[in-house]
Design a protein around this motif. Structure first.
Motif, mmCIF file in Angstrom:
data_model
loop_
_atom_site.group_PDB
_atom_site.id
_atom_site.type_symbol
_atom_site.label_atom_id
_atom_site.label_comp_id
_atom_site.label_asym_id
_atom_site.label_seq_id
_atom_site.Cartn_x
_atom_site.Cartn_y
_atom_site.Cartn_z
ATOM 1 N N ARG A 162 27.024 -1.055 20.052
ATOM 2 C CA ARG A 162 25.845 -1.150 20.910
ATOM 3 C C ARG A 162 25.456 -2.598 21.182
ATOM 4 N N SER A 210 18.899 8.362 9.890
ATOM 5 C CA SER A 210 19.272 9.602 10.570
ATOM 6 C C SER A 210 20.738 9.947 10.316
ATOM 7 N N ASP A 235 27.160 3.705 10.630
ATOM 8 C CA ASP A 235 26.038 2.998 11.238
ATOM 9 C C ASP A 235 26.442 1.593 11.674
ATOM 10 N N ARG A 263 28.310 10.502 16.555
ATOM 11 C CA ARG A 263 27.438 9.321 16.452
ATOM 12 C C ARG A 263 28.093 8.095 17.073
ATOM 13 N N ARG A 288 26.353 0.169 15.462
ATOM 14 C CA ARG A 288 25.535 -0.996 15.809
ATOM 15 C C ARG A 288 26.377 -2.080 16.457
ATOM 16 N N SER A 293 15.947 3.015 11.039
ATOM 17 C CA SER A 293 15.641 4.396 11.399
ATOM 18 C C SER A 293 16.899 5.153 11.812
ATOM 19 N N GLU A 294 17.755 4.521 12.614
ATOM 20 C CA GLU A 294 18.995 5.168 13.032
ATOM 21 C C GLU A 294 19.928 5.371 11.848
ATOM 22 N N GLY A 327 17.624 -1.617 12.719
ATOM 23 C CA GLY A 327 18.093 -0.262 12.986
ATOM 24 C C GLY A 327 18.029 0.663 11.793
#
Length: 478
Positions: free
Chosen positions: A162, A42, A155, A69, A159, A38-39, A36
């Motif tokens: 998710r 961001s 982040d 987020r 994660r 890339s996320e 992850g």
């Protein structure tokens, strides 16, 4: 290009991670700690490019963006709290919670501040509020201090949610405002005093310790911080009737205060140690050439060895700073006209107090050092209560060693007591032991934090993210 050394380290790290996963380190839901990216980039970019300086920024906006987020990752509204003190509408804080499965385990807290030091665009080579990636480095104000760790926490929780990871221990996160400016509204202090139920925890992970790279970019050591010195300002002041400069007298306020400051500058406080500083010098003894390395080993084994301590303190002001209380004159003001004797002269003396010593004890020590009843010594605003350093127990060091060895095999993990200050100054006295541990390596100059062209290595940031992910999974599993 992957060198033979890099390939060996990657293989060792992969093997170590497999062993931890096979042992059920944090349930069967363990995923690739580097996934992850890339996320994460961001999230990191959005946070860094949200201006959070005290003068023109908005921590509340940054908190709201990070909450969005987490909301998008599946966090319910009941687990997200934007905490704003009414008189400080732009200095809001975010608290989030990932509820654990075992209510008998007290929560752990992930802490980071999202405010940043002021940055003048005219002085920087690049726009300080645009994240720029060049030659393997990220540049921006807050790129390192402390939005790197704040973005990692956001982040990580996103994660976990998710992926469906359910920790045994509840994980709480607090992104706070006001750490960088003395005297400003401080979100960590406010949460401790007004919303303790949101952040109460058995322990907290925070900024305060990084890893050190040598001139060739090799990993030298990784620090874990336990405790910090207490910053305190004192005012030294002399008042005098004054008079015309054509009729000078020996009792001159500037002269008298100057003599007092000379005595303060010449004074050395006694050497002191904590578990962290003894561990630090014991480890550094193996990394430092003679004669300082052997002196460190002697001092770690016997803190009463003042000859060894004198050698260490004289070799490096940073080492001296973690061995004793220090006090230094930082500002001076006085006089009212070029042709008049001064009627009032003041100086600010900034002390960094060793844990276990009170603010009043140092004030009394300064009075004794000055040894002049016409020089008053006044304690200025006190930031927080003082407290002893948190213990580096196996419950903390065990997971820290495992995570560090997984990502940085063979790199020594070295305890540290910080000479500077963090928001741990508010949590430790409140009974939440707070430890600095980022896994992010940088150069000896601090990567420009608080200065011009603040930067952080791209790979260093990603390595730190991986290590912290492994660490939090481990700590939240039991």
């Amino acid at each position: 290009m992957v060198t033979r050394h890099m390939a060996r380290r990657m293989a060792l790290a992969s093997t170590a991670l497999g062993m931890l996963m096979g042992a059920g380190m944090a349930t069967a839901q363990v995923s690739d700690p580097r996934a992850g990216e890339s996320e994460f980039r961001s999230i990191y970019r959005e946070l860094v490019e949200t201006n959070t300086t005290l003068s023109a920024g908005n921590c509340t906006l940054a908190s709201e963006r990070m909450a969005a987020r987490l909301r998008a990752a599946g966090f319910p509204e009941s687990a997200l709290h934007i905490v704003v003190e009414p008189n400080h509408p732009r200095e809001g804080n975010l608290v989030a919670e990932l509820t654990g499965s075992n209510p008998s385990l007290r929560p752990m807290l992930l802490l980071a501040h999202i405010d940043v030091v002021e940055a003048n665009r005219a002085d920087w080579e690049r726009d300080p509020f645009v994240l720029t990636e060049e030659n393997g480095m990220f540049y921006a104000r807050g790129a390192a201090d402390d939005k790197a760790q704040a973005a990692i926490w956001v982040d990580m929780l996103a994660r976990f949610r998710r992926e469906g990871y359910v920790p045994a221990r509840t994980i709480r996160m607090a992104l706070t405002c006001g750490e960088e400016t003395s005297g400003a509204f401080n979100g960590a202090e406010y949460l401790v005093n007004q919303r303790r139920e949101l952040i109460d925890a058995e322990f907290a992970l925070n900024e305060g310790a990084n890893g050190l790279l040598d001139a060739e970019g090799r990993h030298v050591m990784l620090n874990i911080q336990a405790g910090e010195k207490f910053p305190q300002n004192y005012r030294l002041e002399v008042t005098n009737p004054g008079g015309h400069s054509s009729r000078p007298v020996k009792d001159n306020a500037i002269t008298r205060l100057s003599q007092a400051l000379i005595r303060v500058g010449a004074h050395d406080f006694a050497y002191e140690t904590t578990d962290a500083t003894r561990g630090y010098f014991a480890a550094m003894a193996n990394l430092t050439p003679a004669p300082i390395g052997p002196a460190m080993a002697r001092f770690a084994a016997n803190p009463a060895d003042t000859a060894a301590a004198d050698m260490i303190a004289a070799a490096n002001p940073s080492w001296n700073g973690v061995m004793r209380t220090t006090c230094v004159a930082t500002m001076i003001e006085g006089g009212h006209a070029t042709n008049a004797l001064p009627q009032r002269v003041r100086a600010n003396v900034n002390c960094r107090i060793f844990p276990g010593t009170t603010v009043e004890q140092i004030r009394q020590a300064l009075i004794a050092v000055v040894n002049d009843p016409q020089v008053t010594v006044t304690t200025l605003e006190t930031r927080s209560p003082t407290s002893p350093p948190p213990p580096l127990t196996e419950a903390i060091m065990g997971p820290a060693r495992r995570a560090a060895e997984t990502v940085f095999p063979g790199v020594p993990l070295v305890p540290l007591m910080a000479a500077g200050g963090t928001d741990g100054a508010f949590l430790n006295p409140a009974g939440i032991p707070t430890y600095g541990f980022s896994g992010i390596f940088g150069s000896a100059d601090g990567n420009g934090a608080h200065g011009l062209n603040e930067r952080i290595g791209v790979r260093a940031l990603m390595d730190g993210r991986a290590m912290l992910t492994i660490l939090v999974r481990d700590m939240s599993s039991h």
